[in-house]
Structure formats: structure tokens, C-alpha cells
Design a protein around this motif. Structure first.
Motif, PDB file in Angstrom:
ATOM      1  N   ALA A  14      -7.817   8.342   0.802  1.00 11.40           N
ATOM      2  CA  ALA A  14      -6.636   9.182   0.839  1.00 11.40           C
ATOM      3  C   ALA A  14      -5.837   8.285   1.958  1.00 11.40           C
ATOM      4  CB  ALA A  14      -6.907  10.270   1.207  1.00 11.40           C
ATOM      5  N   ARG A  15      -4.715   8.119   1.381  1.00  9.43           N
ATOM      6  CA  ARG A  15      -3.427   7.497   2.339  1.00  9.43           C
ATOM      7  C   ARG A  15      -2.801   8.395   3.271  1.00  9.43           C
ATOM      8  NH1 ARG A  15      -0.695   4.591  -0.782  1.00  9.43           N
ATOM      9  NH2 ARG A  15      -1.889   2.411  -0.321  1.00  9.43           N
ATOM     10  N   SER A  20       2.092   3.264   5.699  1.00  6.29           N
ATOM     11  CA  SER A  20       3.241   2.482   4.925  1.00  6.29           C
ATOM     12  C   SER A  20       2.616   2.328   3.748  1.00  6.29           C
ATOM     13  CB  SER A  20       3.237   0.965   5.503  1.00  6.29           C
ATOM     14  OG  SER A  20       3.629   0.775   6.914  1.00  6.29           O
ATOM     15  N   ASP A  21       3.619   2.413   2.674  1.00  6.46           N
ATOM     16  CA  ASP A  21       3.155   2.577   1.232  1.00  6.46           C
ATOM     17  C   ASP A  21       3.647   1.538   0.542  1.00  6.46           C
ATOM     18  OD1 ASP A  21       2.804   3.227  -1.354  1.00  6.46           O
ATOM     19  OD2 ASP A  21       3.462   5.208  -1.394  1.00  6.46           O
ATOM     20  N   ASP A  96      -2.450   1.830   5.521  1.00 15.37           N
ATOM     21  CA  ASP A  96      -2.887   0.620   4.804  1.00 15.37           C
ATOM     22  C   ASP A  96      -3.690  -0.415   5.370  1.00 15.37           C
ATOM     23  OD1 ASP A  96      -2.004  -1.870   3.419  1.00 15.37           O
ATOM     24  OD2 ASP A  96      -1.605  -0.153   1.891  1.00 15.37           O
ATOM     25  N   GLU A  97      -4.744  -0.546   4.964  1.00 16.55           N
ATOM     26  CA  GLU A  97      -5.826  -1.627   5.681  1.00 16.55           C
ATOM     27  C   GLU A  97      -5.316  -2.999   5.220  1.00 16.55           C
ATOM     28  OE1 GLU A  97      -9.788  -1.109   4.752  1.00 16.55           O
ATOM     29  OE2 GLU A  97      -9.328   1.031   4.354  1.00 16.55           O
ATOM     30  N   ASP A  98      -4.530  -3.329   4.129  1.00 21.59           N
ATOM     31  CA  ASP A  98      -4.204  -4.559   3.866  1.00 21.59           C
ATOM     32  C   ASP A  98      -3.047  -5.127   4.607  1.00 21.59           C
ATOM     33  OD1 ASP A  98      -5.809  -4.950   1.726  1.00 21.59           O
ATOM     34  OD2 ASP A  98      -4.765  -3.326   0.570  1.00 21.59           O
ATOM     35  N   LEU A  99      -2.063  -4.194   4.972  1.00 18.31           N
ATOM     36  CA  LEU A  99      -0.866  -4.379   5.911  1.00 18.31           C
ATOM     37  C   LEU A  99      -1.257  -4.840   7.340  1.00 18.31           C
ATOM     38  CD1 LEU A  99       1.949  -4.773   6.340  1.00 18.31           C
ATOM     39  CD2 LEU A  99       2.257  -2.357   6.782  1.00 18.31           C
ATOM     40  N   LEU A 205       2.605   1.717  12.285  1.00 17.35           N
ATOM     41  CA  LEU A 205       1.030   2.093  12.793  1.00 17.35           C
ATOM     42  C   LEU A 205       0.263   0.868  12.352  1.00 17.35           C
ATOM     43  CD1 LEU A 205      -0.702   3.740  14.704  1.00 17.35           C
ATOM     44  CD2 LEU A 205      -0.894   5.295  12.673  1.00 17.35           C
ATOM     45  N   GLU A 206       0.304   0.240  11.207  1.00 12.88           N
ATOM     46  CA  GLU A 206      -0.372  -0.804  10.664  1.00 12.88           C
ATOM     47  C   GLU A 206      -0.323  -1.712  11.442  1.00 12.88           C
ATOM     48  OE1 GLU A 206      -0.059   1.634   7.083  1.00 12.88           O
ATOM     49  OE2 GLU A 206       1.483   0.900   8.757  1.00 12.88           O
ATOM     50  N   ALA A 207       0.983  -2.155  12.023  1.00 12.64           N
ATOM     51  CA  ALA A 207       1.193  -3.303  13.112  1.00 12.64           C
ATOM     52  C   ALA A 207       0.716  -2.867  14.307  1.00 12.64           C
ATOM     53  CB  ALA A 207       2.580  -3.665  13.127  1.00 12.64           C
TER      54      ALA A 207
END
Length: 404
Positions: A14-15, A20-21, A96-99, A205-207
Motif C-alpha cells: 500500500a502506497r 510520489s505517485d 515509491d521504491e522505484d523513485l 521523501l523518496e529523494a
């Protein structure tokens, strides 16, 4: 800090609302059709991995130049370790793990041969032409210098990936546009004139998790490499209370443990404590500020992915320890000066005669002014591996240092 295990994203799929979407990405500079099988951030991550710049990281210095030993980190192994930690943090925080992975994988693309030594040398050589900054150079690589696609230069990454690359360490300016850490490098300003990356705000937050993963990785593996090189000794870790405690724990539990395994035990415990600390701090901030979307993260005015005060102190102590005992060690400094000499010699030679550069780099320079020639040479040099820089120096000069 205590982790809220019920809020962890392991296996949930669950995101979170603050993630980030990829379906709501702000897009790419050059419009492209979407993929039927991959998200926009997956595509970015895959493009980054398939670049020439990524492959070259294999032969670029982290601390020790490549020929000093096969077991020391290079920029590539460092980057993979950062990506692994960033992905673990992203999963725990349900973002988002990919970002996060993509920003981690691309964050060192602009590093020169011989690590920070090469960057410092190029910055000095370019002081009259805007200087050299490895983060700005990473942006140049992914927006201009990679030559892979028929329709555009660079990789045409999403806005979110470029934002993360440029701002993963925090905002570059205040709201009035004043640089927070000196002038903003011109390549970043030039790109923002084409696609505004909002450099006065924090990144996603991914960055942010990619940035703190970088700190965790090099704080740990530089100690590991230093111990394995013999420039650091285990008893020296007692100078840093955080490391001293880890050393004591391992020795108490495994009093007869061989040194190589003891080093690994200390390092893995260090990573675990730092990762868990970041997760707990981020969870507390998220619970307090209750961001409703990724833009709330950007506009919060503070980083969510950071260490607690105790771990911040430990982080500063580890960095001070490494600078005093490893990065400034006489053996390392001697090699650094030799490597800087190679970069300076090559730069001067190529500026005097740009035809000495290989491939397309030598073309079209006849109409360049001095600043443009210097920047072209810097782009060429920054892309070199350690090995290629040494090889080119041997081709052009009678004597090349052996970097030992």
C-alpha cells in the motif's frame, strides 16, 4: 526513537498518501507515450542503469583507487549499496521504491575520476568559468551528455527524478532565490529555465531517503575499507563513542572472532541502527505533520528523512574521525596529489588542443570561446574512469605517476 512496526510498509504493497505517485508525475521535458508494462519511475530507474555513465562507475574511485585492491569499494559498489538502503527505507515508509532507487543510482553520475580529488581539481581549473560541481554535472549527464535516444539528448527523466537528483540534500535557495550554500551552479539554473525544478523547496521523501542512505552507506563502508586497508585499526574506533559501543558489543558476544568477521559484524550493526533510527524519526514527523500528499512533504520546510539528535552526533563524530584518520592519511593524500596532477595535465593539454579528445568531443569546437572549450573539456574529463584517465595521460606525457 522507537519504530511503529504497525506502520511499516513491509509486504503491504500500500502506497502512503505522502508518496510520489508515478501516475501523477509532472512529466518529462519531451513528451513520450507511457509504457504498458512499467511505471514512469520504473522507466527512469531502468534508463539510469543502462547508461554509459552507470557502467563507468565501476572504475571510478570511492576512497582507494581501483588497483589498490579488488575488495575496496568503487563508485559503482557504493552506488549499489546506497540504492539497497534507499529501497529498504522507502519500503518501510510506504513510498515509491522505484523513485527512491533511481535517485540513489543516479546521484554520483557527475563524479570525476579519482573521486573528490578530481572534482576539486576541476573546480579550481574552472574557477573563472563557473567552477565544477558533481551534482550539477550529474544533471548535465542525464539531460545533455548521454547520447542514446533518437528524439532527445540525455535520458528525458521525469520531473520527480530530476528534482530528486538536484535537491536530494535539501533546497538550493531561499524563497528569494538566494543560494543557501553559495551560488547555485549555472547548469542547474540553465536547466530550471527550461523546466522549473522548484529549487527553493525540499524534494520528495523518496529523494530524501536516497540522500540519507548515501550518508549511511559511506559512513559504514569507508570505515570497512579503511580497516581492511590497514590505514585504520580496530582499536581506533574507540575514539568514537557510537563505534566504541558496537565494538564492545561484538567483542563481548564473540571474544574469539577473527578480525574480518568482527569488522563485518560491526558494520552491519551500524547500518541497522542508522536505518532504524531514520525510520523512527520519519514516522514521528509524518505522524506529527500529517502530510496529505507528496507536495506537503516538499513544502514542510524540513527534512523528514534524517537522524535523531543522538545519531546526528554520532554521524558528525564518524565523519570527523574519517577525515582525520582516513581521508587525510598521508598515504591517501599522496595518491590524491598524484591523481590531481593527472587531471590538471589532461585539462591543460585538451584546452590547448581540443583535437586530442576522443570521438565527438573534438567536433564543433572551432567556434567555441574559452569558457565553452573549458566546459567541453571538463565534460570529457569528468566522464573518464580512473583507468582511462591514467591511460590518456601515458599517451600524452612522458611520465605518469603510478598512484601508489
Amino acid at each position: 526513537m522507537t519504530i511503529d512496526e504497525s506502520a511499516l510498509g513491509f509486504g503491504s504493497g500500500a502506497r502512503a498518501v505522502w508518496a510520489s505517485d508515478p501516475e501523477k508525475s509532472r512529466g518529462r521535458l519531451h513528451a513520450e507515450e507511457t509504457s504498458r508494462t512499467r511505471s514512469e519511475f520504473q522507466r527512469d530507474r531502468d534508463r539510469i542503469i543502462h547508461t554509459t555513465a552507470f557502467r563507468r562507475l565501476k572504475h571510478k574511485t570511492q576512497v582507494f583507487v581501483a588497483h589498490e585492491g579488488d575488495h575496496f569499494r568503487t563508485r559503482l559498489t557504493h552506488t549499489i549499496e546506497v540504492a539497497q538502503i534507499a529501497r529498504a527505507l522507502a519500503r518501510a515508509l510506504r513510498i515509491d521504491e522505484d523513485l527512491a532507487e533511481g535517485v540513489a543510482l543516479v546521484h554520483d553520475f557527475g563524479h570525476t575520476p579519482f573521486g573528490h580529488t578530481g572534482e576539486d581539481a576541476l573546480d579550481e581549473l574552472l574557477k573563472d568559468h563557473g567552477g565544477f560541481d558533481h551534482n550539477a554535472q550529474s544533471l548535465r549527464v542525464v539531460t545533455q551528455l548521454e547520447r542514446r535516444y533518437a528524439a532527445f539528448d540525455g535520458l528525458n527523466l521525469t520531473w520527480e527524478s530530476l528534482e530528486g537528483l538536484v535537491k536530494h540534500n535539501g533546497p538550493l535557495t531561499d524563497e528569494s532565490g538566494n543560494g543557501l550554500d553559495g551560488p547555485v551552479p549555472q547548469p542547474i539554473l540553465d536547466y530550471c529555465a527550461r523546466q522549473d525544478l522548484h529549487i527553493a523547496t525540499f524534494a520528495s521523501l523518496e529523494a530524501q531517503v536516497a540522500a540519507i542512505a548515501d550518508d549511511i552507506a559511506y559512513n559504514t563502508h569507508d570505515i570497512d575499507d579503511g580497516l581492511r586497508s590497514g590505514l585504520l585499526q580496530l582499536e581506533m574506533l574507540e575514539e568514537v563513542p557510537f563505534l566504541c559501543e558496537l565494538l564492545r558489543e561484538v567483542k563481548d558476544r564473540y571474544p574469539e572472532l577473527e578480525q574480518s568477521r568482527m569488522i563485518h559484524e560491526i558494520m552491519r550493526r551500524q547500518i541497522t541502527l542508522m536505518v532504524e533510527d531514520v525510520i523512527a524519526v520519519a514516522q514521528a514527523k509524518l505522524a506529527h505533520l500529517k502530510p496529505r500528499n507528496a507536495d506537503d512533504i516538499r513544502s514542510a520546510g524540513q527534512a523528514f528523512a534524517r537522524f535523531s539528535p543522538d545519531l546526528q552526533d554520532a554521524d558528525r563524530s564518524i565523519k570527523s574521525f574519517l577525515y582525520a584518520n582516513l581521508y587525510r592519511h598521508p598515504d591517501v593524500m599522496r595518491v590524491r596529489e598524484q591523481a590531481a596532477g593527472i587531471v590538471r595535465d589532461l585539462f591543460d593539454a585538451y584546452v590547448r588542443d581540443p583535437s586530442l579528445m576522443g570521438g565527438h568531443w573534438r567536433t564543433g569546437v572551432s567556434g567555441f570561446d574559452e569558457a565553452q572549450i573549458c566546459r567541453r573539456v571538463a565534460d570529457y574529463l569528468a566522464g573518464m574512469t580512473d583507468n582511462y584517465a591514467v591511460k590518456q595521460h601515458r599517451t600524452l606525457f612522458d611520465r605518469t605517476p603510478d598512484l601508489r
